[in-house]
Motif scaffolding. Structure first.
Motif, short mmCIF file in Angstrom:
data_model
loop_
_atom_site.label_atom_id
_atom_site.label_comp_id
_atom_site.label_asym_id
_atom_site.label_seq_id
_atom_site.Cartn_x
_atom_site.Cartn_y
_atom_site.Cartn_z
N PHE A 39 13.66 -53.34 77.94
CA PHE A 39 13.99 -52.57 79.14
C PHE A 39 13.60 -51.11 79.02
CE2 PHE A 39 16.17 -56.26 80.44
CZ PHE A 39 16.50 -56.12 81.78
N GLY A 40 13.47 -50.63 77.79
CA GLY A 40 13.13 -49.23 77.60
C GLY A 40 12.65 -48.98 76.20
N LEU A 41 12.44 -47.73 75.91
CA LEU A 41 11.92 -47.34 74.60
C LEU A 41 12.96 -47.48 73.49
CD1 LEU A 41 10.02 -44.11 75.70
CD2 LEU A 41 9.01 -46.32 75.11
N ASP A 42 14.21 -47.71 73.88
CA ASP A 42 15.30 -47.70 72.91
C ASP A 42 15.81 -49.07 72.49
OD1 ASP A 42 16.33 -48.25 75.43
OD2 ASP A 42 18.20 -47.15 75.08
N ASP A 43 15.28 -50.14 73.03
CA ASP A 43 15.84 -51.45 72.69
C ASP A 43 14.84 -52.37 72.00
OD1 ASP A 43 14.29 -51.96 74.92
OD2 ASP A 43 15.77 -53.20 75.95
N GLY A 44 13.80 -51.83 71.46
CA GLY A 44 12.84 -52.62 70.70
C GLY A 44 11.68 -51.73 70.29
N VAL A 45 11.13 -52.02 69.09
CA VAL A 45 9.97 -51.26 68.60
C VAL A 45 8.70 -51.99 68.99
CG1 VAL A 45 8.73 -50.49 66.54
CG2 VAL A 45 11.22 -50.25 66.67
N LEU A 46 7.81 -51.30 69.68
CA LEU A 46 6.49 -51.84 70.00
C LEU A 46 5.45 -50.82 69.52
CD1 LEU A 46 4.47 -53.79 71.11
CD2 LEU A 46 4.98 -52.98 73.43
N ILE A 47 4.81 -51.14 68.41
CA ILE A 47 3.83 -50.25 67.81
C ILE A 47 2.47 -50.50 68.47
CG2 ILE A 47 2.70 -49.56 65.66
CD1 ILE A 47 5.15 -50.77 64.19
#
Length: 283
Positions: A161-169
């Motif tokens: 949902f946003g930058l804070d709920d999962g790491v996507l490199i």
């Protein structure tokens, strides 16, 4: 699976902002001038096209915020498939309230139903495979919660949902970090045990390198079906595989047939065409 509605506390601020934008500084001067204050009406929300309903709660809330005395009856709730001419809901009460809230209510209902309908089309295209259809963060500002809800209404599932709920490199993260290994190690060291780590790769060579480190998922970006098959074989169940880039209802089946776990599409939320739904006056 039953579609869980969004809590009212999440959607009311979104609907309220839309109504305030429409009402401006003087309210609905057209309706107030033409419609008697004691006038009453009965109307129906009617599908003009076949599709999947989403956003009905927001539409009904728009009416209720304008006039809490309006009553409604739902025929086809969110997640329902509707045919042209089919009634989704009826509303009854003061005519001024119905007319003032009409456009905001339909904006939410048509837009979200369009997303749900587009999602359902891709879900149908990949039926028979293990692939699931997901969205990404390409959403309209302020509407991410309801747009992602509409994806669920169409049978899809949500990415982060946003930058804070999962790491996507992504590629730029790798470039700034100086390499795949550094990017992954820094991410793992910084986040908690509940946070998943996904990395984007463009080539099979990048994929092979990424798989030598601790990752949960790989985003296979803009790979053709043959590359995707080879990528899935290389991963061999060690991480979740997500195909992204250029996926449409026309080619989704071929992409899913490669064995990937997820198909992600930004256009579902960014540019899906609205479903044509109208407000018909009944009495």
């Amino acid at each position: 699976m039953t579609l869980a509605p969004l809590p009212s506390i999440l959607i009311e601020p979104i609907v309220r902002v839309a109504l305030l934008e429409d009402l401006g500084r003087a309210g609905d001067i057209t309706t107030d001038a033409i419609v008697p204050s004691d006038g009453r009406a009965r109307v129906s929300l009617v599908a003009r096209q076949a599709g999947v309903v989403a956003g009905l709660d927001l539409a009904l809330m728009a009416f209720r915020l304008i006039d809490p005395t309006l009553s409604s009856s739902v025929m086809r709730g969110d997640g329902s498939h509707v045919a042209p001419g089919e009634a989704i809901a009826t509303l009854e009460g003061p005519a001024r309230g119905l007319l003032t809230a009409e456009r905001v209510a339909l904006n939410f209902l048509c837009h979200m139903s369009g997303i749900a309908t587009a999602t359902a089309g891709v879900v149908e295209a990949v039926r028979g495979t293990k692939a699931r259809v997901i969205d990404i963060r390409k959403t309209l500002p302020g509407l991410r919660t309801v747009q992602k809800y509409a994806v669920r209404a169409g049978g899809g599932v949500n990415h982060r949902f946003g930058l804070d709920d999962g790491v996507l490199i992504k590629d730029n993260h790798i470039a700034v970090a100086g390499g795949v290994r550094t990017a992954i190690e820094r991410a793992r060291a910084a986040v908690g045990h509940m946070v998943k780590v996904e990395i984007e790769v463009d080539t099979l060579e990048q994929l092979a390198e990424a798989l030598s480190f601790d990752i949960d998922a790989v985003l296979l970006d803009n790979m053709d079906p043959e590359e995707l098959r080879r990528a899935v074989a290389l991963v061999d169940g060690r991480a979740i595989t997500e195909a992204s880039g250029g996926i449409t209802p026309a080619n989704a089946g071929a992409v899913a047939a490669t064995g990937v776990d997820l198909l992600s599409m930004g256009w579902l939320t960014q540019s899906a065409r609205a479903l044509d739904i109208g407000l018909d006056h009944l009495s």
